[in-house]
Motif scaffolding. Structure first.
Motif, PDB file in Angstrom:
ATOM      1  N   PHE A   1       1.974 -12.898   1.933  1.00 11.34           N
ATOM      2  CA  PHE A   1       2.966 -13.779   1.311  1.00 11.34           C
ATOM      3  C   PHE A   1       2.585 -14.073  -0.137  1.00 11.34           C
ATOM      4  N   ALA A   2       1.306 -14.334  -0.375  1.00  8.16           N
ATOM      5  CA  ALA A   2       0.844 -14.629  -1.732  1.00  8.16           C
ATOM      6  C   ALA A   2       1.004 -13.420  -2.646  1.00  8.16           C
ATOM      7  N   ILE A   3       0.729 -12.225  -2.126  1.00  9.13           N
ATOM      8  CA  ILE A   3       0.902 -10.995  -2.910  1.00  9.13           C
ATOM      9  C   ILE A   3       2.379 -10.786  -3.231  1.00  9.13           C
ATOM     10  N   GLU A   4       3.245 -10.981  -2.244  1.00 14.03           N
ATOM     11  CA  GLU A   4       4.683 -10.821  -2.482  1.00 14.03           C
ATOM     12  C   GLU A   4       5.165 -11.779  -3.567  1.00 14.03           C
ATOM     13  N   GLU A   5       4.691 -13.006  -3.503  1.00 12.26           N
ATOM     14  CA  GLU A   5       5.092 -14.008  -4.500  1.00 12.26           C
ATOM     15  C   GLU A   5       4.531 -13.672  -5.880  1.00 12.26           C
ATOM     16  N   ALA A   6       3.278 -13.267  -5.934  1.00 11.25           N
ATOM     17  CA  ALA A   6       2.624 -12.997  -7.222  1.00 11.25           C
ATOM     18  C   ALA A   6       3.256 -11.822  -7.958  1.00 11.25           C
ATOM     19  N   PHE A   7       3.695 -10.811  -7.206  1.00  8.94           N
ATOM     20  CA  PHE A   7       4.201  -9.589  -7.835  1.00  8.94           C
ATOM     21  C   PHE A   7       5.710  -9.399  -7.665  1.00  8.94           C
ATOM     22  N   ASP A   8       6.368 -10.351  -6.996  1.00  4.30           N
ATOM     23  CA  ASP A   8       7.812 -10.278  -6.753  1.00  4.30           C
ATOM     24  C   ASP A   8       8.178  -8.940  -6.096  1.00  4.30           C
ATOM     25  N   ILE A   9       7.466  -8.640  -5.001  1.00  3.30           N
ATOM     26  CA  ILE A   9       7.685  -7.406  -4.247  1.00  3.30           C
ATOM     27  C   ILE A   9       7.853  -7.747  -2.768  1.00  3.30           C
ATOM     28  N   GLN A  10       8.332  -6.780  -2.008  1.00 11.03           N
ATOM     29  CA  GLN A  10       8.404  -6.903  -0.557  1.00 11.03           C
ATOM     30  C   GLN A  10       7.361  -5.968   0.040  1.00 11.03           C
ATOM     31  N   VAL A  11       6.414  -6.523   0.744  1.00  6.19           N
ATOM     32  CA  VAL A  11       5.362  -5.726   1.372  1.00  6.19           C
ATOM     33  C   VAL A  11       5.847  -5.288   2.756  1.00  6.19           C
ATOM     34  N   PRO A  12       5.862  -3.975   3.014  1.00 12.40           N
ATOM     35  CA  PRO A  12       6.338  -3.476   4.309  1.00 12.40           C
ATOM     36  C   PRO A  12       5.288  -3.652   5.396  1.00 12.40           C
ATOM     37  N   TYR A  13       5.097  -4.885   5.816  1.00 14.13           N
ATOM     38  CA  TYR A  13       4.089  -5.177   6.839  1.00 14.13           C
ATOM     39  C   TYR A  13       4.719  -6.069   7.890  1.00 14.13           C
ATOM     40  N   ASN A  14       4.584  -5.675   9.138  1.00 16.11           N
ATOM     41  CA  ASN A  14       5.093  -6.459  10.247  1.00 16.11           C
ATOM     42  C   ASN A  14       3.894  -6.945  11.050  1.00 16.11           C
ATOM     43  N   ALA A  15       3.645  -8.234  11.012  1.00 19.22           N
ATOM     44  CA  ALA A  15       2.486  -8.805  11.703  1.00 19.22           C
ATOM     45  C   ALA A  15       2.568  -8.599  13.210  1.00 19.22           C
ATOM     46  N   ASN A  16       3.788  -8.455  13.732  1.00 21.40           N
ATOM     47  CA  ASN A  16       3.948  -8.231  15.174  1.00 21.40           C
ATOM     48  C   ASN A  16       3.615  -6.798  15.568  1.00 21.40           C
ATOM     49  N   GLU A  17       3.737  -5.880  14.612  1.00 18.41           N
ATOM     50  CA  GLU A  17       3.432  -4.472  14.860  1.00 18.41           C
ATOM     51  C   GLU A  17       2.656  -3.887  13.675  1.00 18.41           C
ATOM     52  N   PRO A  18       1.425  -4.347  13.457  1.00 15.17           N
ATOM     53  CA  PRO A  18       0.674  -3.887  12.284  1.00 15.17           C
ATOM     54  C   PRO A  18       0.440  -2.378  12.261  1.00 15.17           C
ATOM     55  N   GLU A  19       0.323  -1.764  13.435  1.00 13.61           N
ATOM     56  CA  GLU A  19       0.081  -0.321  13.489  1.00 13.61           C
ATOM     57  C   GLU A  19       1.307   0.475  13.034  1.00 13.61           C
ATOM     58  N   ALA A  20       2.476  -0.144  13.038  1.00  6.93           N
ATOM     59  CA  ALA A  20       3.709   0.535  12.621  1.00  6.93           C
ATOM     60  C   ALA A  20       3.977   0.359  11.127  1.00  6.93           C
ATOM     61  N   SER A  21       3.099  -0.333  10.449  1.00  9.86           N
ATOM     62  CA  SER A  21       3.309  -0.639   9.041  1.00  9.86           C
ATOM     63  C   SER A  21       2.914   0.523   8.139  1.00  9.86           C
ATOM     64  N   ASP A  22       3.641   0.660   7.039  1.00 11.76           N
ATOM     65  CA  ASP A  22       3.289   1.642   6.014  1.00 11.76           C
ATOM     66  C   ASP A  22       2.305   1.049   5.004  1.00 11.76           C
ATOM     67  N   PHE A  23       1.944  -0.203   5.180  1.00 13.28           N
ATOM     68  CA  PHE A  23       1.075  -0.892   4.241  1.00 13.28           C
ATOM     69  C   PHE A  23      -0.366  -0.815   4.746  1.00 13.28           C
ATOM     70  N   ASP A  24      -1.198  -0.070   4.033  1.00 13.27           N
ATOM     71  CA  ASP A  24      -2.585   0.173   4.448  1.00 13.27           C
ATOM     72  C   ASP A  24      -3.455  -1.049   4.137  1.00 13.27           C
ATOM     73  N   ILE A  25      -4.029  -1.626   5.183  1.00 11.63           N
ATOM     74  CA  ILE A  25      -4.885  -2.802   5.017  1.00 11.63           C
ATOM     75  C   ILE A  25      -6.325  -2.498   5.399  1.00 11.63           C
ATOM     76  N   SER A  26      -6.719  -1.221   5.351  1.00 13.41           N
ATOM     77  CA  SER A  26      -8.039  -0.824   5.823  1.00 13.41           C
ATOM     78  C   SER A  26      -9.176  -1.281   4.909  1.00 13.41           C
ATOM     79  N   SER A  27      -8.880  -1.536   3.641  1.00 12.26           N
ATOM     80  CA  SER A  27      -9.898  -2.002   2.696  1.00 12.26           C
ATOM     81  C   SER A  27      -9.224  -2.707   1.531  1.00 12.26           C
ATOM     82  N   VAL A  28     -10.023  -3.384   0.742  1.00 17.98           N
ATOM     83  CA  VAL A  28      -9.507  -4.012  -0.474  1.00 17.98           C
ATOM     84  C   VAL A  28      -8.895  -2.941  -1.371  1.00 17.98           C
TER      85      VAL A  28
END
Length: 89
Positions: A46-73
């Protein structure tokens, strides 16, 4: 926005969520390494979306189905950089 600025801002957001100094966050750390749990991840997104005015394609209910890689910083920074570039079109 310069990529270095994006990197700095993403690291600041993750560090704040992890209650760390930004200098203590390295590009190769995972969210687990930083002590960020699933709720902390959602708050960070949420903070990243607000800071950059973007929509992050991440679904907390289905993280494995997300195109947003959270494996590392590094992966998060690179994904945000790409989203910002895509937004500029």
């Amino acid at each position: 926005m310069a990529d270095e600025t994006i990197k700095t801002r993403v690291i600041d957001i993750l560090a704040r969520q992890a209650v760390l100094e930004p200098d203590d966050v390295t590009m190769d750390q995972s969210l687990d390494d930083l002590g960020i749990d699933s709720l902390g991840l959602v708050e960070s997104i949420f903070a990243i979306e607000e800071a950059f005015d973007i929509q992050v394609p991440y679904n907390a209910n289905e993280p494995e189905a997300s195109d947003f890689d959270i494996s590392s910083v590094r992966a998060i920074v690179e994904a945000v950089e790409q989203l910002v570039r895509d937004q500029k079109g």
